[in-house]
Scaffold this active site. Structure first.
Site, mmCIF file in Angstrom:
data_model
loop_
_atom_site.group_PDB
_atom_site.id
_atom_site.type_symbol
_atom_site.label_atom_id
_atom_site.label_comp_id
_atom_site.label_asym_id
_atom_site.label_seq_id
_atom_site.Cartn_x
_atom_site.Cartn_y
_atom_site.Cartn_z
ATOM 1 N N CYS A 43 -0.367 0.894 8.396
ATOM 2 C CA CYS A 43 -0.799 1.524 7.148
ATOM 3 C C CYS A 43 0.369 1.578 6.155
ATOM 4 O O CYS A 43 1.342 2.306 6.376
ATOM 5 C CB CYS A 43 -1.289 2.937 7.447
ATOM 6 S SG CYS A 43 -1.647 3.916 5.975
ATOM 7 N N CYS A 46 1.333 5.046 4.981
ATOM 8 C CA CYS A 46 2.038 5.825 6.007
ATOM 9 C C CYS A 46 3.505 5.431 6.066
ATOM 10 O O CYS A 46 4.380 6.289 6.208
ATOM 11 C CB CYS A 46 1.386 5.608 7.374
ATOM 12 S SG CYS A 46 -0.345 6.122 7.447
#
Length: 80
Positions: A43, A46
């Site tokens: 991600c 993230c």
């Protein structure tokens, strides 16, 4: 040395168990895409947020718990 306890879990059930085990404490939770063998999350948000979260943890007080929860692989989450 950290003044807080860090707990690493994977998935909803492990997260719930960790929360239950630390009932009554101040809990900070960070949910991320699961990481590969090299330690990088799939991600991009993230990956970008992690240094900010780590910096913020410098201000977390003693007795607190930081739960780092990996939520799964991208193909799995795309089916939701």
């Amino acid at each position: 040395m950290a003044q807080y306890e860090e707990v690493r879990v994977s998935g909803f059930e492990e997260f719930n168990r960790a929360v239950e085990q630390h009932k009554g404490k101040t809990i900070f939770a960070y949910f991320t895409g699961s990481k590969d063998a090299g330690g990088k999350s799939w991600c991009p948000d993230c990956v970008q947020a992690e240094p900010v979260v780590q910096e913020g943890l410098k201000h977390v007080g003693e007795g607190c718990v930081f739960i780092h929860c990996q939520v799964g692989e991208r193909p799995y989450l795309k089916n939701w």
